[in-house]
Design a protein around this motif. Structure first.
Motif, PDB file in Angstrom:
ATOM      1  N   ALA B  79       0.843  -1.205   0.000  1.00 25.35           N
ATOM      2  CA  ALA B  79       0.000   0.000   0.000  1.00 25.35           C
ATOM      3  C   ALA B  79       0.874   1.248   0.000  1.00 25.35           C
ATOM      4  O   ALA B  79       0.621   2.201  -0.744  1.00 25.35           O
ATOM      5  N   ASN B  80       1.935   1.225   0.815  1.00 29.24           N
ATOM      6  CA  ASN B  80       2.850   2.370   0.852  1.00 29.24           C
ATOM      7  C   ASN B  80       3.421   2.679  -0.510  1.00 29.24           C
ATOM      8  O   ASN B  80       3.541   3.837  -0.895  1.00 29.24           O
ATOM      9  N   ASN B  81       3.799   1.625  -1.242  1.00 25.58           N
ATOM     10  CA  ASN B  81       4.358   1.828  -2.570  1.00 25.58           C
ATOM     11  C   ASN B  81       3.377   2.585  -3.464  1.00 25.58           C
ATOM     12  O   ASN B  81       3.766   3.492  -4.182  1.00 25.58           O
ATOM     13  N   PHE B  82       2.109   2.195  -3.379  1.00 21.17           N
ATOM     14  CA  PHE B  82       1.114   2.888  -4.199  1.00 21.17           C
ATOM     15  C   PHE B  82       0.922   4.332  -3.741  1.00 21.17           C
ATOM     16  O   PHE B  82       0.800   5.240  -4.551  1.00 21.17           O
ATOM     17  N   ASN B 226      12.687   6.206   7.260  1.00 23.22           N
ATOM     18  CA  ASN B 226      13.283   5.555   8.431  1.00 23.22           C
ATOM     19  C   ASN B 226      12.328   4.594   9.126  1.00 23.22           C
ATOM     20  O   ASN B 226      12.739   3.535   9.578  1.00 23.22           O
ATOM     21  N   SER B 227      11.075   4.978   9.261  1.00 25.26           N
ATOM     22  CA  SER B 227      10.188   4.140  10.076  1.00 25.26           C
ATOM     23  C   SER B 227       9.610   2.998   9.247  1.00 25.26           C
ATOM     24  O   SER B 227       9.168   3.203   8.107  1.00 25.26           O
ATOM     25  N   VAL B 228       9.619   1.830   9.847  1.00 24.43           N
ATOM     26  CA  VAL B 228       9.180   0.612   9.156  1.00 24.43           C
ATOM     27  C   VAL B 228       7.744   0.760   8.661  1.00 24.43           C
ATOM     28  O   VAL B 228       7.385   0.252   7.597  1.00 24.43           O
ATOM     29  N   GLU B 229       6.953   1.498   9.418  1.00 27.46           N
ATOM     30  CA  GLU B 229       5.565   1.755   9.063  1.00 27.46           C
ATOM     31  C   GLU B 229       5.441   2.361   7.658  1.00 27.46           C
ATOM     32  O   GLU B 229       4.455   2.144   6.967  1.00 27.46           O
ATOM     33  N   LYS B 230       6.456   3.122   7.248  1.00 27.84           N
ATOM     34  CA  LYS B 230       6.389   3.802   5.956  1.00 27.84           C
ATOM     35  C   LYS B 230       7.227   3.102   4.890  1.00 27.84           C
ATOM     36  O   LYS B 230       7.390   3.628   3.786  1.00 27.84           O
ATOM     37  N   TYR B 231       7.771   1.939   5.209  1.00 24.29           N
ATOM     38  CA  TYR B 231       8.626   1.214   4.260  1.00 24.29           C
ATOM     39  C   TYR B 231       7.909   0.935   2.951  1.00 24.29           C
ATOM     40  O   TYR B 231       6.732   0.624   2.932  1.00 24.29           O
ATOM     41  N   THR B 232       8.678   0.990   1.863  1.00 23.08           N
ATOM     42  CA  THR B 232       8.145   0.551   0.565  1.00 23.08           C
ATOM     43  C   THR B 232       8.484  -0.929   0.389  1.00 23.08           C
ATOM     44  O   THR B 232       9.194  -1.512   1.205  1.00 23.08           O
ATOM     45  N   ILE B 233       7.970  -1.507  -0.687  1.00 26.35           N
ATOM     46  CA  ILE B 233       8.225  -2.918  -0.992  1.00 26.35           C
ATOM     47  C   ILE B 233       9.726  -3.220  -1.012  1.00 26.35           C
ATOM     48  O   ILE B 233      10.184  -4.215  -0.464  1.00 26.35           O
TER      49      ILE B 233
END
Lengths: 298, 285
Positions: B79-82, B226-233
Motif C-alpha cells: 500500500a505504501n508503494n502505491f 526511516n520508520s518501518v511503518e512507511k517502508y516501501t516494498i
C-alpha cells in the motif's frame, strides 16, 4: 505587435517556470552546495566547518577503501558497458529481420530490463548465483563442478556485473528503432556492387547506427558508474570488499557515519571521473559517428 | 541449380537464426520463470531441481510471506508503494507536459540557454546532488515522509520526460492549433483541448516509465524513509532477506514475485507505449 509578442513570451516562460524553479532548487543549488560541502567537515549536528582540501587528502592518502572502491567501480564499468552494448546490438540486428513471431522474441529480450536495479531482481540474482544455487545446478548437468560465484573475491564482480548485462533491453530497443530507419536502398545498391555481408555491416550499418551507439555509450557509462542497488543487495560489497563500489562508499559515509562533507567530496570525485569518461566519448565520437544532418550532433 | 542451392542455404540460415533466438531467449527468460515457480515450491525443493514445474504446489508461501517477519505485513509495504508512486506519476505527467509545451510552442528570452541546461541535466549524474539534497530536505522536515519524491515531481524534475515530450510535440502538426487561435482559444485552452489529447500516447508511456522506476526505486526510500511503518516494498524485501538468513526461501521468492507483479502487468498491458517511449527518448535502464 511587439506588445503581443512580449505577452506571448511571458506565457511561454510561465509554462517553463515549474522546471526552472525545480532546476534551481533541486539541481543547481544542491550542485553548488555539494561542491561547498566537499571542503567542509559536516556531521549535520553542528554547522559545516571549512577544512580546505582535507577531505581530498584523506581520500587519497588515508582511506583504504577509496582506491579499492574506485578500482572496483572502473572494473564494473569496463565489464558491463561493452558487454551490454554488444549484446544489445547483436540481438537488435537479428530482431530486425523479418521473421515470424519476432514480437514474442522482442518481448522476451526486453522483459528483464523493466525491473532495472530493483531489490526483487537483485535477490533473484543472489539466489541464482549462490554456492548451492541454480547456476551451479545447471553446470552440474554438464559435469562441471560448482563455482563460488559470489563468495570468491576474484569472480564476485563478474557475477554481479552479469545482472546489468542481462538487462540490455532498452539499448537494444534504441538500436532496433535506428536499424529500421536505415533505407533499404543502401543495402540493395551495395548488393548490386557485390559487397559482402561484413562489408555492408561495417560500411552501412555501423555508420548509420553510430549516433545511437554514442548515445547508448554515454548513458550506460553514466549509469554504470553510479550503480548501487545490485551489488548492495547481492553481495553487500563483499567478499573482502571485492564488489564494494564508489556509490557504496558515498552511501556509507553519508548515511551510516554522517560524514556529509567527506561523502560530498567522494561524490565530486565520482562526478569528475564520469565527466572525464563522457568527455572522452564525446571527443572520440567526432571520429566515428556519422550524422546525416548536422543538428543531430551534440 | 543455383537457385536451389540458395534456397537450401537460406533455410539453414533461418534455422540457425531461430535456434539462436530460442536458446538465447530461454536463457533470458528462465530466471524470471524460475522465480515464479520457486514461489510455489516447497523450501527443500527450491535447491534440488532446475525444473520450472513444482513437484508439489505449495501456496502457503504467499500467505506466510505476506505476513512478514515483523510488526507490519507486506500489505502495508505494498500500500505504501502505491501511496508513494501514484502522486509521483500523476504530477510528473502534468508538470512535464506543461514544461514541454512551453519549450515546444513558445519563444521566450533565454529559451536556447534553458534548453541546453535541460539537455545537460539529462547527463548530470544524480549522485553528485545526493548529499546536499538530503541535507536540504532534512532542513525542510521532509525526511521520513514521501515528500522528497512527490514534491520534486511537481517541478518536472526528470529531464528525460520533458525532453521526450518536447520531441513528441514537435512532431505534431500545428495547423489545428493555429485554427484554434483564430477561433479565440488561449494557449492553455489549446493545451487542454488539442495538444494535450494528441499527446496521450507520450503521456501514457511517460507514466509507465515513471511508475516502474519509482516502484522499483531502492536508494531513494533507503535514504529518506526511516520508520518501518512507511517502508516501501523494496525496503520490506531487503529487511526480509536480511532477517530471514537461511529460512523460508520460498516465502521470499513469493514476495519477490509480488513485488515484480505490477511491473509485469503494466508491461504486458502497454507494450506498444513502452517501445514508443524508449524509441523517442532513448531512456536509460
Amino acid at each position: 505587435m511587439t506588445a503581443n509578442l512580449k505577452r506571448k513570451d511571458l506565457v511561454g516562460l510561465l509554462y517553463v517556470l515549474p522546471w526552472l524553479v525545480g532546476f534551481l532548487v533541486f539541481k543547481l543549488y544542491p550542485f553548488i552546495m555539494s561542491f561547498v560541502y566537499s571542503f567542509c567537515d559536516y556531521s549535520m549536528l553542528k554547522p559545516p566547518k571549512f577544512v580546505g582540501l582535507y577531505n581530498f587528502i584523506y581520500m587519497f592518502t588515508k582511506d583504504e577503501l577509496f582506491p579499492k572502491a574506485l578500482l572496483n567501480t572502473l572494473k564494473y564499468v569496463i565489464i558491463t558497458v561493452p558487454l551490454k552494448i554488444s549484446f544489445a546490438l547483436f540481438v537488435a540486428i537479428i530482431l530486425n529481420m523479418k521473421l515470424k513471431g519476432i514480437n514474442l522474441f522482442r518481448t522476451v529480450y526486453y522483459l528483464p530490463s523493466i525491473f532495472g536495479g530493483s531489490v526483487a531482481i537483485s535477490i533473484l540474482w543472489r539466489f541464482l548465483f549462490m554456492k548451492e544455487g541454480i547456476v551451479n545446478k545447471f553446470l552440474g548437468l554438464f559435469g562441471i563442478e560448482g563455482i563460488n560465484w559470489l563468495g570468491d573475491p576474484r569472480i564476485a564482480m563478474f557475477s554481479v556485473s552479469l545482472l546489468a548485462v542481462w538487462q540490455f533491453g532498452s539499448s537494444m530497443v534504441l538500436f532496433l528503432a535506428r536499424l529500421k530507419e536505415i533505407p533499404s536502398e543502401l543495402y540493395e545498391a551495395a548488393l548490386v556492387d557485390g559487397a559482402s555481408r561484413l562489408k555492408m555491416f561495417t560500411k552501412i550499418t555501423l555508420p548509420m547506427i553510430s549516433p545511437i551507439m554514442f548515445f547508448n555509450l554515454v548513458m550506460q557509462t553514466i549509469n554504470a558508474f553510479q550503480e548501487f542497488t545490485g551489488p548492495y543487495i547481492i553481495t553487500g560489497g563483499g567478499p573482502v570488499n571485492s564488489t564494494y563500489l564508489l556509490s557504496m562508499l558515498i552511501y556509507d559515509n553519508a548515511f551510516k557515519y554522517f560524514r556529509m562533507g567527506y561523502a560530498a567530496a567522494l561524490s565530486w570525485v565520482q562526478f569528475v571521473i564520469i565527466l572525464i569518461f563522457t568527455a572522452f566519448i564525446f571527443r572520440s565520437s567526432t571520429y566515428w559517428t556519422y550524422y546525416e544532418y548536422d543538428e543531430g550532433r551534440f | 541449380m543455383y537457385s536451389q542451392n540458395k534456397i537450401v542455404k537460406n533455410t539453414i540460415s533461418l534455422f540457425i537464426t531461430y535456434a539462436f533466438l530460442i536458446l538465447f531467449g530461454l536463457f533470458m527468460i528462465y530466471p524470471l520463470l524460475w522465480v515464479v515457480s520457486a514461489a510455489f515450491k516447497s523450501n527443500d525443493e527450491i535447491f534440488k531441481s532446475l525444473s520450472l514445474f513444482p513437484q508439489k504446489i505449495v501456496t502457503d508461501s504467499f500467505i506466510k510471506g505476506w505476513q512478514g517477519t515483523g510488526q507490519y505485513t507486506f500489505g502495508r509495504f505494498f500500500a505504501n508503494n502505491f501511496i508513494l508512486v501514484i502522486p509521483v506519476v500523476f504530477f510528473t505527467i502534468i508538470s512535464s507536459t506543461l514544461v514541454a509545451y512551453g519549450f515546444a510552442r513558445f519563444n521566450f528570452p533565454l529559451k536556447r540557454l534553458f534548453f541546453v541546461i535541460l539537455i545537460s541535466t539529462l547527463m548530470l549524474p544524480d549522485s553528485v546532488n545526493l548529499i546536499p539534497r538530503y541535507i536540504l530536505f532534512n532542513a525542510f522536515g521532509w525526511v521520513d515522509s514521501y515528500k522528497p519524491f512527490i514534491i520534486p515531481s511537481m517541478f518536472a524534475s526528470t529531464p528525460f520526460f520533458v525532453f521526450m515530450m518536447i520531441q513528441f510535440m514537435r512532431g505534431l502538426p500545428r495547423e489545428i492549433e493555429e485554427a484554434a487561435i483564430i477561433d479565440g482559444c488561449n494557449s492553455f485552452q489549446i493545451l487542454l483541448r488539442i495538444t494535450g489529447p494528441l499527446c496521450k500516447t507520450a503521456m501514457i508511456s511517460m507514466g509507465i516509465f515513471q511508475f516502474i522506476w519509482t516502484w522499483n526505486d531502492f536508494l531513494g526510500p533507503l535514504i529518506y524513509i526511516n520508520s518501518v511503518e512507511k517502508y516501501t516494498i523494496a525496503l520490506g524485501l531487503r529487511m526480509c532477506v536480511d532477517s530471514a538468513a537461511a529460512i523460508a526461501w520460498n516465502q521470499i521468492m513469493a514476495m519477490t514475485v509480488i513485488a515484480m507483479l505490477p511491473c509485469i502487468i503494466i508491461f504486458f498491458a502497454a507494450q506498444k507505449y513502452f517501445v514508443e517511449g524508449i524509441a523517442t527518448s532513448g531512456i536509460k535502464g
